[in-house]
Scaffold this active site. Structure first.
Site, short mmCIF file in Angstrom:
data_model
loop_
_atom_site.label_atom_id
_atom_site.label_comp_id
_atom_site.label_asym_id
_atom_site.label_seq_id
_atom_site.Cartn_x
_atom_site.Cartn_y
_atom_site.Cartn_z
N ASN A 156 -38.57 -27.51 16.01
CA ASN A 156 -39.42 -27.84 15.40
C ASN A 156 -39.96 -30.02 16.05
O ASN A 156 -38.55 -30.36 15.75
CB ASN A 156 -39.80 -28.19 14.36
CG ASN A 156 -40.32 -26.48 13.41
OD1 ASN A 156 -41.00 -25.84 13.64
ND2 ASN A 156 -39.54 -26.22 12.13
N ARG A 181 -40.88 -19.81 15.17
CA ARG A 181 -39.67 -19.99 15.77
C ARG A 181 -38.78 -19.10 16.15
O ARG A 181 -38.86 -18.26 17.55
CB ARG A 181 -39.02 -21.51 15.58
CG ARG A 181 -39.26 -23.29 15.98
CD ARG A 181 -38.33 -23.65 14.75
NE ARG A 181 -38.28 -24.07 13.60
CZ ARG A 181 -37.36 -24.16 13.36
NH1 ARG A 181 -36.15 -24.80 13.70
NH2 ARG A 181 -37.51 -23.92 11.53
#
Length: 82
Positions: free
Chosen positions: A29, A11
């Site tokens: 996520n 990320r």
């Protein structure tokens, strides 16, 4: 994105690449172990980010990406969300 994409700095690395390419949106996520993202920007920049996301950072192993086109939300930045 699915594969080994959590716990490998995916990320934050995606955020860095998106900001470098001037792509707005978010990445997060998912409970099933995959990663979900919203991207918007110039078509060439979005395609470049998608190409990077197919590889991901060192340690990632991306096995699948599903792309769905939708209307833009006019986000101003790219953020990591929960």
């Amino acid at each position: 994105m699915s594969g080994r994409v959590q716990g490998v700095y995916y990320r934050a690395s995606t955020q860095q690449q998106a900001r470098r390419l001037a792509v707005a949106g978010w990445v997060r996520n998912r409970p099933d172990g995959s990663v979900e993202a919203w991207l918007e920007g110039a078509p060439d920049a979005v395609e470049a980010l998608l190409a990077w996301m197919r590889r991901g950072p060192a340690g990632a192993r991306v096995t699948d990406i599903t792309v769905t086109e939708t209307l833009p939300r006019n986000d101003a930045d790219f953020v990591v969300t929960e």
